[in-house]
Design a protein around this motif. Structure first.
Motif, mmCIF file in Angstrom:
data_model
loop_
_atom_site.group_PDB
_atom_site.id
_atom_site.type_symbol
_atom_site.label_atom_id
_atom_site.label_comp_id
_atom_site.label_asym_id
_atom_site.label_seq_id
_atom_site.Cartn_x
_atom_site.Cartn_y
_atom_site.Cartn_z
ATOM 1 N N SER A 47 0.751 -1.313 -0.158
ATOM 2 C CA SER A 47 -0.076 0.079 0.066
ATOM 3 C C SER A 47 0.943 1.161 0.061
ATOM 4 C CB SER A 47 -1.064 0.049 1.229
ATOM 5 O OG SER A 47 -0.078 -0.099 2.527
ATOM 6 N N GLU A 48 2.049 1.284 0.191
ATOM 7 C CA GLU A 48 3.027 2.028 0.255
ATOM 8 C C GLU A 48 4.504 1.885 -0.140
ATOM 9 O OE1 GLU A 48 2.749 3.683 4.041
ATOM 10 O OE2 GLU A 48 4.126 2.417 4.994
ATOM 11 N N PHE A 49 5.133 2.654 -0.593
ATOM 12 C CA PHE A 49 6.692 2.314 -0.904
ATOM 13 C C PHE A 49 7.670 3.303 0.088
ATOM 14 C CE2 PHE A 49 4.755 1.151 -4.784
ATOM 15 C CZ PHE A 49 5.088 -0.231 -5.132
ATOM 16 N N ILE A 50 8.898 2.691 0.200
ATOM 17 C CA ILE A 50 9.696 3.407 1.031
ATOM 18 C C ILE A 50 10.936 3.635 -0.023
ATOM 19 C CG2 ILE A 50 11.475 3.257 2.709
ATOM 20 C CD1 ILE A 50 9.637 1.105 4.344
ATOM 21 N N LEU A 51 11.305 5.004 -0.373
ATOM 22 C CA LEU A 51 12.268 5.606 -1.117
ATOM 23 C C LEU A 51 13.691 5.561 -0.276
ATOM 24 C CD1 LEU A 51 10.165 8.223 -2.711
ATOM 25 C CD2 LEU A 51 10.709 6.028 -3.861
ATOM 26 N N LEU A 52 14.556 4.871 -0.633
ATOM 27 C CA LEU A 52 15.801 4.441 -0.028
ATOM 28 C C LEU A 52 16.455 5.822 -0.124
ATOM 29 C CD1 LEU A 52 16.605 0.907 -0.762
ATOM 30 C CD2 LEU A 52 15.522 1.918 1.393
ATOM 31 N N GLY A 53 16.527 6.462 -1.107
ATOM 32 C CA GLY A 53 17.442 7.769 -1.346
ATOM 33 C C GLY A 53 18.702 7.454 -1.770
ATOM 34 N N PHE A 54 19.694 8.361 -1.210
ATOM 35 C CA PHE A 54 20.982 8.236 -1.716
ATOM 36 C C PHE A 54 21.963 7.810 -0.317
ATOM 37 C CE2 PHE A 54 19.761 11.249 -4.498
ATOM 38 C CZ PHE A 54 20.374 11.145 -5.652
ATOM 39 N N SER A 55 21.165 7.692 1.099
ATOM 40 C CA SER A 55 21.957 7.247 1.976
ATOM 41 C C SER A 55 21.079 7.132 3.136
ATOM 42 C CB SER A 55 23.065 8.477 2.313
ATOM 43 O OG SER A 55 23.767 8.073 3.738
ATOM 44 N N SER A 56 21.639 5.976 4.162
ATOM 45 C CA SER A 56 20.531 6.023 5.358
ATOM 46 C C SER A 56 21.264 6.612 6.639
ATOM 47 C CB SER A 56 20.525 4.466 5.714
ATOM 48 O OG SER A 56 21.931 3.926 5.885
ATOM 49 N N ASP A 57 22.173 7.354 6.351
ATOM 50 C CA ASP A 57 23.102 8.042 7.414
ATOM 51 C C ASP A 57 22.299 9.433 7.640
ATOM 52 O OD1 ASP A 57 25.128 8.580 9.332
ATOM 53 O OD2 ASP A 57 26.071 10.197 7.934
ATOM 54 N N PRO A 58 21.973 10.014 8.726
ATOM 55 C CA PRO A 58 21.188 11.182 8.649
ATOM 56 C C PRO A 58 22.212 12.216 8.763
ATOM 57 C CG PRO A 58 20.798 9.808 10.736
ATOM 58 C CD PRO A 58 21.739 8.787 10.125
ATOM 59 N N THR A 59 23.368 12.197 9.065
ATOM 60 C CA THR A 59 24.321 13.295 8.775
ATOM 61 C C THR A 59 24.605 13.459 7.359
ATOM 62 O OG1 THR A 59 25.546 12.695 10.873
ATOM 63 C CG2 THR A 59 26.603 14.117 9.291
ATOM 64 N N THR A 60 24.874 12.389 6.602
ATOM 65 C CA THR A 60 25.040 12.476 5.172
ATOM 66 C C THR A 60 23.787 13.163 4.527
ATOM 67 O OG1 THR A 60 26.320 10.424 5.046
ATOM 68 C CG2 THR A 60 25.434 11.186 3.350
ATOM 69 N N ASN A 61 22.581 12.702 5.082
ATOM 70 C CA ASN A 61 21.291 13.233 4.535
ATOM 71 C C ASN A 61 21.253 14.714 4.614
ATOM 72 O OD1 ASN A 61 20.457 11.018 3.102
ATOM 73 N ND2 ASN A 61 19.154 10.255 5.074
ATOM 74 N N ARG A 62 21.620 15.253 5.828
ATOM 75 C CA ARG A 62 21.450 16.620 6.178
ATOM 76 C C ARG A 62 22.558 17.574 5.226
ATOM 77 N NH1 ARG A 62 20.809 14.998 11.354
ATOM 78 N NH2 ARG A 62 22.938 15.158 11.875
ATOM 79 N N ILE A 63 23.791 16.928 4.900
ATOM 80 C CA ILE A 63 24.554 17.575 4.078
ATOM 81 C C ILE A 63 24.068 17.451 2.586
ATOM 82 C CG2 ILE A 63 26.881 17.293 2.761
ATOM 83 C CD1 ILE A 63 28.001 16.003 5.521
ATOM 84 N N LEU A 64 23.622 16.546 2.137
ATOM 85 C CA LEU A 64 22.996 16.474 0.933
ATOM 86 C C LEU A 64 21.888 17.394 0.806
ATOM 87 C CD1 LEU A 64 22.900 12.561 0.434
ATOM 88 C CD2 LEU A 64 24.314 14.308 -0.867
ATOM 89 N N PHE A 65 21.008 17.562 1.894
ATOM 90 C CA PHE A 65 19.874 18.443 1.684
ATOM 91 C C PHE A 65 20.704 20.033 1.402
ATOM 92 C CE2 PHE A 65 17.427 21.809 4.066
ATOM 93 C CZ PHE A 65 16.206 21.647 3.452
ATOM 94 N N PHE A 66 21.492 20.292 2.135
ATOM 95 C CA PHE A 66 22.043 21.665 1.863
ATOM 96 C C PHE A 66 22.805 21.915 0.621
ATOM 97 C CE2 PHE A 66 21.444 21.701 6.591
ATOM 98 C CZ PHE A 66 20.865 22.909 6.709
ATOM 99 N N VAL A 67 23.276 20.774 0.007
ATOM 100 C CA VAL A 67 23.714 20.620 -1.580
ATOM 101 C C VAL A 67 22.537 21.045 -2.453
ATOM 102 C CG1 VAL A 67 24.873 19.193 -3.321
ATOM 103 C CG2 VAL A 67 25.947 19.398 -0.817
ATOM 104 N N PHE A 68 21.505 20.022 -2.314
ATOM 105 C CA PHE A 68 20.317 20.136 -3.189
ATOM 106 C C PHE A 68 19.513 21.295 -3.031
ATOM 107 C CE2 PHE A 68 21.279 15.394 -3.528
ATOM 108 C CZ PHE A 68 21.789 15.289 -4.918
ATOM 109 N N LEU A 69 19.214 21.893 -1.897
ATOM 110 C CA LEU A 69 18.221 22.911 -1.697
ATOM 111 C C LEU A 69 18.399 24.170 -2.713
ATOM 112 C CD1 LEU A 69 15.909 24.119 -0.538
ATOM 113 C CD2 LEU A 69 17.371 24.926 1.482
#
Length: 315
Positions: free
Chosen positions: A13-35
């Protein structure tokens, strides 16, 4: 998961998008890169749309098509990037089945529209260089509007077929999509049945929607090159080549990665590599298209300076 009435099989009924990383710190860095990339893309394309709309000197077929391309790029990147940015900071990366279907459909529709729209832009350059005296007569506003609208219709119709074949498949097992959005091949790999026939149908559609436009673009530019070579003035010849350079650049930036993703053998499927390559035709083309056209275009620069209050500028 939910249970199909009368059966023992559970369905996703739903999917989980894994994205680029499961590490929260890496994801925050990617956020400030892609924004900044997303905001720059929207602002850049929005600026081109605004300049073309407000400056009457840019009310020509070429700039009308450029305006439509900027609108396409803005919608295209907005289909995936806002959700990806939210998922980079959120604890949950889920997307409903209906939301995944809708994202896949709109993303595919805009991508296919852009594929065919590049053919229209190539035709515009062909008429401008091969028939300069009849340019505005051939490309009337009525024809320009019909060509632009036709590409959108084609894109949304063919995307509906592609999305239907993918989402019609049964999804009863894993629901983790190894991508940052609901991309067709990534979602289809989770299906609970053999997808060979669907992949063949998808390949045929990809050939039709990629090879045919590329062939038409190449045919247009062969005629354009032959016409330019007949021009005796070196300065006029360079100017003619320059008017085509921007279009050729954005075509290459879009088609090369898209062709690899959708027309390569299934045996070469690599989720991690595909995620990176998809950034080029989804994110970076929308970012670079305004740069490519504005840096090489004196009319765009002049319109920008006029809007900024610099008055008339002579080049």
């Amino acid at each position: 998961m939910w249970m199909l009435p009368g059966q023992n099989q559970s369905w996703v009924s739903e999917f989980i998008l894994l994205g680029f990383s499961s590490d929260p710190t890496t994801n925050r860095i990617l956020f400030f890169v892609f924004l900044p990339i997303y905001l720059s893309s929207v602002l850049g394309n929005g600026l081109i749309i605004t300049l073309i709309c407000v400056d009457t000197h840019l009310h020509t077929p070429m700039y009308f098509f450029l305006c439509v391309l900027s609108l396409l790029d803005t919608c295209y990147i907005t289909t995936t990037m806002p959700q990806m940015l939210v998922h980079l900071l959120a604890h949950s990366q889920t997307i409903s089945f209906a939301g995944c279907w809708l994202q896949m459909y709109v993303f595919g529709a805009l991508g296919l529209t852009e594929c065919t729209f590049f053919v229209v832009m190539a035709y515009d350059r062909y008429v401008a260089i091969c028939y300069p005296l009849r340019y505005t007569a051939i490309l009337s506003w009525g024809l320009c509007s019909r060509l632009a609208a036709g590409t959108w219709v084609v894109g949304f119709i063919f995307s509906l077929m592609h999305t239907f074949f993918t989402m019609w498949l049964p999804y009863c097992g894993p629901n983790k999509v190894n991508h940052y959005f609901c991309e067709g091949p990534s979602v289809r790999s989770l299906a609970c049945m053999d997808t060979h026939l669907i992949e063949m149908v998808d390949l045929v559609m990809s050939v039709f929607m990629v090879v045919v436009p590329i062939s038409l673009i190449v045919a247009s530019y062969i005629r354009i090159v032959l016409a330019i070579l007949k021009i005796k003035s070196t300065q006029a010849r360079c100017k003619a080549f320059s008017t085509c350079a921007s279009h050729l650049t954005v075509v290459i930036l879009f088609y090369v990665p898209a062709t690899y993703i959708y027309m390569r053998p299934n045996s070469s499927y690599s989720p991690e590599r595909d995620k990176q390559i998809s950034l080029f035709y989804n994110v970076f083309t929308a970012l670079l298209n305004p740069v490519v056209y504005s840096l090489r275009n004196k009319d765009i620069k002049r319109a920008f300076l006029k809007v900024m209050g610099h008055g008339r500028v002579d080049w």
